[in-house]
Enzyme design. Structure first.
Site, short mmCIF file in Angstrom:
data_model
loop_
_atom_site.label_atom_id
_atom_site.label_comp_id
_atom_site.label_asym_id
_atom_site.label_seq_id
_atom_site.Cartn_x
_atom_site.Cartn_y
_atom_site.Cartn_z
N HIS A 162 37.39 34.32 30.77
CA HIS A 162 37.70 35.41 31.69
C HIS A 162 38.95 35.13 32.52
O HIS A 162 39.51 36.04 33.13
CB HIS A 162 36.51 35.67 32.63
N ASP A 370 45.82 36.17 37.97
CA ASP A 370 44.45 36.64 37.78
C ASP A 370 44.23 36.94 36.30
O ASP A 370 45.11 37.54 35.66
CB ASP A 370 44.23 37.94 38.59
P1 ADP Z 1 37.01 37.69 40.22
O1 ADP Z 1 36.39 37.65 38.85
O2 ADP Z 1 38.07 36.69 40.42
O3 ADP Z 1 36.00 37.63 41.31
P2 ADP Z 1 37.57 40.58 39.79
O4 ADP Z 1 38.45 41.50 40.57
O5 ADP Z 1 37.79 40.60 38.32
O6 ADP Z 1 37.76 39.12 40.41
O7 ADP Z 1 36.06 40.94 40.04
C1 ADP Z 1 35.52 41.03 41.32
C2 ADP Z 1 34.23 41.83 41.24
O8 ADP Z 1 33.48 41.58 42.42
C3 ADP Z 1 34.47 43.33 41.19
O9 ADP Z 1 33.53 43.94 40.34
C4 ADP Z 1 34.26 43.77 42.63
O10 ADP Z 1 33.76 45.09 42.77
C5 ADP Z 1 33.23 42.78 43.12
N1 ADP Z 1 33.41 42.53 44.56
C6 ADP Z 1 34.50 42.08 45.20
N2 ADP Z 1 34.31 42.00 46.52
C7 ADP Z 1 33.06 42.41 46.74
C8 ADP Z 1 32.26 42.59 47.92
N3 ADP Z 1 32.72 42.30 49.15
N4 ADP Z 1 31.01 43.04 47.75
C9 ADP Z 1 30.53 43.32 46.52
N5 ADP Z 1 31.23 43.20 45.38
C10 ADP Z 1 32.49 42.75 45.48
O1 F6P Z 2 36.05 34.72 35.96
C1 F6P Z 2 36.15 34.36 37.28
C2 F6P Z 2 34.87 33.82 37.91
O2 F6P Z 2 34.76 32.43 37.90
C3 F6P Z 2 33.64 34.38 37.24
O3 F6P Z 2 33.05 33.47 36.36
C4 F6P Z 2 32.78 34.76 38.39
O4 F6P Z 2 32.25 36.03 38.16
C5 F6P Z 2 33.71 34.89 39.59
O5 F6P Z 2 34.87 34.22 39.26
C6 F6P Z 2 33.03 34.45 40.87
O6 F6P Z 2 32.97 33.06 40.97
P1 F6P Z 2 31.69 32.19 41.29
O7 F6P Z 2 30.72 32.37 40.17
O8 F6P Z 2 32.23 30.81 41.41
O9 F6P Z 2 31.14 32.72 42.58
#
Ligand code: ADP
Ligand code: F6P
Length: 472
Positions: A162, A370
């Site tokens: 991912h 990202d």
């Molecule tokens: P990462 O995988 O690095 O966390 P992404 O943008 O791909 O970043 O995914 C983040 C996910 O977490 C999204 O589905 C978003 O809606 C969710 N998310 C981010 N911040 C919050 C929050 N404060 N509360 C609930 N869900 C959140």
């Molecule tokens: O792909 C990014 C990632 O490491 C995912 O595996 C996971 O959904 C997200 O970041 C949040 O991280 P963590 O599981 O360390 O809270």
């Protein structure tokens, strides 16, 4: 032990390890891309999800959720520290994100990574049906495909990363680089977010393991491992449906009112992570306030930054710096009842997040690097009336698809300020033409299309997929 035709193996289970007062479990959409991506896919599918339930100590016995069996893998305190917080999130995570923070290398962390990967592989081997399909997720578990193949050569094994896969000059730093590459090559199909990542992987396999490799196929003894780009996505229809619910519309109206009905709302939603470019974005915003190009209360910024990986030193430092920065900007530019930045470090349910997306005239998604960034896609899907400007970093995987966004290099402070102003001042016609094109893209390229294309490529005979309703 009951076995399943489809097994997903991911570091985290998508549910909390606590039982509600009535004894029921619910899907907990933990903030993070992986759970968001797989949640809509697996609901009502005869599958088992193998993962960590959070916490340390013996693995809890969890009931199935929406038909998906939960198989918890235990982590000890030492595993948590050395595998999850150590090798996964203080070695691989920074290394794979352009080393925007310094990766740390410790032999003890590598021992833990091997040990925990072995445990996940053994768990997957236990719950997969003969000839079943096992889909291993992300950088925490890169050794699992190889270990699982040794245990269960009858399985079809997929691996999906991912996060970005770095260029050779960075990956070559890794002391155990050959072992990690070999681990991934246990899969039949290795999926990346972008074609560039597949290219980096092929180059490394040639250089480090001296195997014949193209950007599509790698020869490993008598096997062929296929590689390719499968950009992950979101449940576009679900997001649009949520955005049009009357209670979400009402919540959005109230939120805007509570903000004092400003002319412009800028929103950012991130995990508190140094890859997300939060400090750079706040700095740009501060300079725009200082120069008077942006004025409160006509313009407000909402920064949602949910704490993440809180025991890792670099994350603790980041949170302190961001919160200090927010306090300083509010102190300098805010007024009583009118802060310059509305800072929220809480997890929200989906409806509240969508209400926030609905009030955002400009959504600022400006990570330094990202793998994809699903927040950007969620915002687009929620803008059902084709309004709203997406300011998007060139270094997010999503930029390869959402080409009509206001693209920006977040390392370029002046460029970031200009792009933010351009998004704020854009004509409604320009904003709407861009949003329409991006929404059309996501209509076709949603999470179901992603799963379908990946799983079809993995299960080329189609014998297993016919049993899984959601990917028909
Ligand atoms: P990462 O995988 O690095 O966390 P992404 O943008 O791909 O970043 O995914 C983040 C996910 O977490 C999204 O589905 C978003 O809606 C969710 N998310 C981010 N911040 C919050 C929050 N404060 N509360 C609930 N869900 C959140
Ligand atoms: O792909 C990014 C990632 O490491 C995912 O595996 C996971 O959904 C997200 O970041 C949040 O991280 P963590 O599981 O360390 O809270």
């Amino acid at each position: 032990m009951r076995q399943s035709p489809l097994v997903v193996v991911a570091n985290r289970l998508p549910i909390d390890d606590s039982v509600a007062p009535d004894g029921a479990f619910e899907w907990r959409r933990s903030p993070g891309g992986l759970v968001s991506a797989l949640h809509p896919l697996l609901r009502h599918t005869p599958a088992t999800w193998v993962g960590w339930a959070g916490g340390t100590g013996p693995a809890p016995h969890l009931p199935a959720v929406d038909g998906v069996r939960m198989h918890a893998v235990p982590l000890s305190g030492e595993d948590l520290r050395d595998h999850y917080e150590g090798f996964a999130n203080a070695t691989l995570w920074p290394l794979y994100h352009d080393a925007v923070e310094q990766p740390e290398y410790h032999r003890r962390w590598w021992e833990a990574y091997q040990r925990v990967n072995q445990r996940f592989a053994a768990a997957a081997a236990e719950v997969a049906e003969p000839g079943g399909l096992v889909w291993v997720q992300d950088y925490h578990l890169q050794l699992v495909p190889g270990l699982l193949r040794d245990l269960r050569p009858d399985l079809r094994i997929g691996f999906f990363l991912h996060v970005p896969f770095p260029p050779p000059e960075l990956f070559m730093q890794l002391p155990r680089r050959a072992e990690l590459l070999r681990g991934m090559l246990g899969a039949d199909l290795i999926g990346f977010q972008r074609a560039q990542a597949a290219h980096n992987f092929a180059q490394l396999v040639t250089k480090v393991l001296e195997l014949p490799a193209t950007d599509r196929r790698i020869g490993v003894g008598d096997r062929v491992v296929r590689i390719g780009a499968f950009p992950v996505s979101i449940d576009t229809a679900e997001m649009a449906a949520l955005a049009t619910r009357p209670e979400v519309a009402e919540r959005a109206r109230r939120l805007r009112q509570d903000l004092g009905d400003p002319e412009h709302v800028i929103l950012s939603v991130d995990r508190m992570d140094y890859t997300k470019g939060i400090e750079q974005r706040l700095k740009a915003y501060r300079e725009l306030l200082a120069s008077g190009d942006v004025k409160i209360p006509g313009t407000v910024l909402i920064q949602v930054a949910v704490p993440s990986r809180e025991r890792v030193g670099q994350y603790q430092i980041l949170r302190e710096r961001v919160e200090h920065q927010v306090g300083r900007i509010n102190g300098e530019f805010g007024r009583v009842g009118e802060p310059a930045i509305h800072y929220l470090s809480q997890p929200f349910d989906r409806a509240e997040l969508v209400a926030l997306y609905r009030i955002a005239d400009v959504m600022a998604v400006t990570p330094l690097r990202d793998g994809m960034n699903l927040v950007a896609k969620e915002y687009v899907a929620a803008r059902v009336d084709d309004t709203g400007a997406l300011l998007l970093s060139e270094f997010a995987g999503a930029a390869a698809e959402l080409e009509q966004a206001y693209l920006v290099n977040p390392h370029d402070l002046e460029g970031l300020k200009q792009a933010l102003l351009a998004a704020l001042r854009a004509t409604p016609e320009d904003v709407s033409a861009r949003m329409r094109a991006m929404r059309a893209h996501l209509h076709h390229h949603d999470i179901h299309a992603w799963a379908r294309s990946y799983l079809r490529a993995l299960d080329h005979t189609g014998s297993l997929l016919s049993r899984l309703a959601t990917v028909d």
